[in-house]
Design a protein around this motif. Structure first.
Motif, PDB file in Angstrom:
ATOM      1  N   ILE A   4       0.852  -1.196   0.000  1.00 50.17           N
ATOM      2  CA  ILE A   4       0.000   0.000   0.000  1.00 50.17           C
ATOM      3  C   ILE A   4       0.887   1.246   0.000  1.00 50.17           C
ATOM      4  O   ILE A   4       0.643   2.212  -0.735  1.00 50.17           O
ATOM      5  N   LYS A   5       1.987   1.194   0.801  1.00 53.05           N
ATOM      6  CA  LYS A   5       2.926   2.325   0.841  1.00 53.05           C
ATOM      7  C   LYS A   5       3.490   2.588  -0.557  1.00 53.05           C
ATOM      8  O   LYS A   5       3.574   3.719  -1.003  1.00 53.05           O
ATOM      9  N   LYS A  12      -0.281   9.453  -5.422  1.00 54.69           N
ATOM     10  CA  LYS A  12      -1.310   9.640  -4.375  1.00 54.69           C
ATOM     11  C   LYS A  12      -2.669   9.866  -5.022  1.00 54.69           C
ATOM     12  O   LYS A  12      -3.667   9.282  -4.613  1.00 54.69           O
ATOM     13  N   LEU A  13      -2.710  10.697  -6.073  1.00 60.16           N
ATOM     14  CA  LEU A  13      -3.956  11.070  -6.723  1.00 60.16           C
ATOM     15  C   LEU A  13      -4.653   9.837  -7.313  1.00 60.16           C
ATOM     16  O   LEU A  13      -5.837   9.592  -7.069  1.00 60.16           O
ATOM     17  N   ILE A 117       4.073  -8.976  -8.099  1.00 60.32           N
ATOM     18  CA  ILE A 117       3.534  -7.727  -7.549  1.00 60.32           C
ATOM     19  C   ILE A 117       2.475  -7.173  -8.502  1.00 60.32           C
ATOM     20  O   ILE A 117       1.391  -6.766  -8.082  1.00 60.32           O
ATOM     21  N   TYR A 118       2.759  -7.244  -9.799  1.00 60.18           N
ATOM     22  CA  TYR A 118       1.810  -6.739 -10.795  1.00 60.18           C
ATOM     23  C   TYR A 118       0.470  -7.480 -10.688  1.00 60.18           C
ATOM     24  O   TYR A 118      -0.594  -6.867 -10.637  1.00 60.18           O
ATOM     25  N   HIS A 119       0.534  -8.827 -10.626  1.00 60.15           N
ATOM     26  CA  HIS A 119      -0.720  -9.588 -10.579  1.00 60.15           C
ATOM     27  C   HIS A 119      -1.499  -9.319  -9.303  1.00 60.15           C
ATOM     28  O   HIS A 119      -2.723  -9.379  -9.299  1.00 60.15           O
ATOM     29  N   GLY A 120      -0.773  -9.039  -8.222  1.00 63.78           N
ATOM     30  CA  GLY A 120      -1.435  -8.710  -6.952  1.00 63.78           C
ATOM     31  C   GLY A 120      -2.182  -7.399  -7.070  1.00 63.78           C
ATOM     32  O   GLY A 120      -3.342  -7.280  -6.665  1.00 63.78           O
ATOM     33  N   ILE A 121      -1.529  -6.412  -7.681  1.00 64.49           N
ATOM     34  CA  ILE A 121      -2.138  -5.083  -7.774  1.00 64.49           C
ATOM     35  C   ILE A 121      -3.280  -5.090  -8.789  1.00 64.49           C
ATOM     36  O   ILE A 121      -4.298  -4.432  -8.612  1.00 64.49           O
ATOM     37  N   ILE A 291       2.896 -11.298  -2.459  1.00 59.10           N
ATOM     38  CA  ILE A 291       3.558 -10.005  -2.687  1.00 59.10           C
ATOM     39  C   ILE A 291       4.594  -9.764  -1.588  1.00 59.10           C
ATOM     40  O   ILE A 291       5.705  -9.313  -1.848  1.00 59.10           O
ATOM     41  N   GLU A 292       4.203 -10.100  -0.344  1.00 69.14           N
ATOM     42  CA  GLU A 292       5.150  -9.926   0.777  1.00 69.14           C
ATOM     43  C   GLU A 292       6.408 -10.734   0.533  1.00 69.14           C
ATOM     44  O   GLU A 292       7.513 -10.272   0.768  1.00 69.14           O
TER      45      GLU A 292
END
Ligand code: ATP
Length: 537
Positions: A4-5, A12-13, A117-121, A291-292
């Protein structure tokens, strides 16, 4: 949560837009569900107002779903792009020895972990919409049927606990399978770069296929299947608990007359609507673990994606107002390697060595005596574990090391020849490049076109000659050649020692040559010798 960070850091937008639009999509969908369910049980159904209201939420749902998908896909593509740039920058900024130690792990990170990471997002829109739908409908049923909702909330809690309980086991298998990826990449590297050795040895080829490729791949499959089974057991037992709970509730309601069957029917319809989004949300938790694991793999190589505090502001070395007769001074420098696999330790130094401007030095020593290690320390690739490196009297530290490195051009035994970089972008450099191609008898093979060499499909000796030209064209103060002449024929050895080195010396360059060609050592100013990590002359 780290991911999330990273998402917020990315934009941010877009993050706010993605979360809000997904949440609003969920709210619209829960309103649509509520309207359908309510209309079934309404005696005075007003078709006109239903159509207007339904139409508004329906359009809202469609528009917002598209907006949320757009925002999340912009965000996820952006984060992948940023991850690639940030990882590459961090790799280039990181401690060279750390990267050298973790070299085998870099490629799987740049490919496999970024993909994870891409598939997670990528799933975020359905997860956020799902979560908003679940919360919206839940809020409505709690308001409408507080007592009944208690039982269902209890059931959902049981499902949540079941999912949560499975996570440590899921993560264990994800970790095991990810660690095996490093081995698989290494195996593929062997398959690509060791193709000659494999093709020439039938027995070895068979062994590599059966014992190395098949076994590692099977082992990884085993962990992936285990992970899927754990996820399936957790999610299916969640479904079973839910169904059993509902059945028990039905039996209880009919036995006690606790609520009207029609009220229960409406309630049940609402609950059924949220089972699918709930399963999307709970399924994402196991993705989050993956992802972690990927982010952990990245940080284990010494690359911290969030760390911006430790980037030292680079400063340039002073070139004026400095006494420059001694250009490089190594004062009591030490380096050590520890190979945990063999419990082996190699120590270089302490070494004291002063190199005068314009000197041509030959560095001699047996295999494994530490010549390349000393060269890497001289070049600023390894900061000394003890002692200090000085350039024209100025001590080298983290702030000026990058500028210090730029004073050198070097060729290594395993130098890499970049074939996609334009660097001959100046008329003088082009002229010098063409002269060097002539001197090293490469004009029939290679031309300089569009700022780069026309080909790198060359013999090993020819590649080395091109590498040498590249280094010379950098036109730096100091040159370091690590066994450049080792695989050259006597003709090119002679050109190297008698023409190239002498021309560089005449141009006032300082040169260190690691070499075993003792017959040419009289062409230099000095010969220094390393034995078991110590300078002996
Ligand atoms: N990256 C590394 N990690 C761990 N040990 C290393 C590493 N590089 C070199 N060594 C060890 O350090 C010692 C010195 O190696 P180095 O490459 O400096 O020797 P060298 O004199 O250049 O040898 P050669 O003539 O064979 O090229 C060797 O024992 C080697 O095994």
């Amino acid at each position: 949560m780290k991911i999330i960070k990273l998402l917020i850091q990315s934009s941010k937008l877009l993050f706010v837009l993605a979360v809000f639009s997904s949440a609003l999509t969920g709210i619209c969908s829960s309103f649509l569900i509520k309207m359908i369910v309510e209309s079934i049980n309404t005696e005075n159904f007003n078709a006109a107002s239903f159509q207007v209201e339904f139409g508004l939420f329906w359009v809202g749902y469609g528009v917002l779903a598209v907006v949320s998908s757009f925002a999340v896909s912009k965000l996820s593509q952006g984060i992948i792009h940023q991850l690639r740039i940030s990882l590459s920058t961090k790799i280039l900024q990181a401690d060279f020895s750390e990267i050298e130690r973790n070299q085998d792990r870099i490629f799987p990170i740049l490919t496999e972990d970024i993909k994870t990471i891409y598939h997670g997002i990528d799933r975020l829109p359905s997860v956020t919409t799902g979560l908003a739908t679940v919360l919206g409908v839940l809020g409505y049923i709690v308001y409408q049927h507080p007592t009944l909702s208690l039982a269902v909330l209890g059931l959902f809690l049981a499902v949540f606990i079941l999912t949560k309980l499975s996570l440590p086991l899921t993560r264990k298998y994800q970790e095991k399978s990810r660690v095996l990826w490093n081995d698989i990449f290494k195996i593929f590297e062997g398959l690509t770069y060791g193709i000659k050795e494999l093709s020439l040895n039938k027995k070895f080829k068979k062994f590599y296929l059966k014992e190395v490729i098949e076994k590692t791949s099977e082992e990884q499959n085993k962990y992936m299947v285990k992970e899927s089974v754990v996820v399936a057991i957790a999610s299916k037992s969640g479904d079973m608990v839910l169904l059993l709970g509902m059945a028990a509730l039905v039996v209880y309601i009919f036995a006690t007359g606790f609520v009207e069957p029609s009220v229960f029917g409406e309630f049940l319809t609402l609950v059924l609507f949220i089972i699918a989004p709930l399963s999307t949300v709970s399924g994402w938790f196991s993705n989050l673990k993956r992802i972690e694991v990927a982010l952990e793999q990245i940080s284990e190589t010494g690359i911290d994606l969030e760390d911006t505090a430790h980037v030292v502001k680079p400063i340039e070395l002073d070139e004026e107002n400095v006494a420059d007769d001694v250009i490089i001074d190594l004062v009591g420098v030490k380096h050590e390697y520890y190979n945990p696999d063999e419990d082996e330790h190699f120590e270089l130094g302490p070494i004291d060595l002063s190199i005068k401007k314009g000197e041509l030095i030959f560095l001699l020593g047996g295999n494994g005596s530490g010549k390349t290690t000393l060269a890497k320390m001289m070049l600023g690739l390894y900061p000394p574990k003890e002692g200090v490196v000085k350039y024209k009297g100025q001590s080298i530290d983290d702030s000026n090391r990058e500028d210090y490195r730029s004073k050198f051009a070097a060729t290594f035994v395993d130098s890499y020849l970049f074939d996609n970089v334009t660097h001959i972008d100046d008329a003088d450099v082009l002229k010098r490049g063409e002269e060097l191609l002539k001197t090293l008898e490469m004009t029939k093979k290679v031309r300089i076109e569009n700022g780069k060499f026309s080909t790198t499909r060359l013999s090993e000796g020819q590649k080395k000659r091109l590498g040498l030209i590249n280094a010379i064209l950098k036109d730096t103060e100091v040159y370091l050649f690590d066994e450049w002449a080792a695989n050259q024929d006597p003709h090119f050895k002679k050109i190297f020692y008698e023409t190239i080195l002498q021309d560089l010396k005449k141009a006032g360059k300082t040169i260190v040559v690691i070499s075993h060609d003792e017959q040419y050592f009289d062409r230099g100013d000095r010969v220094i010798k390393l034995m078991e990590g110590q300078l002996v002359s």
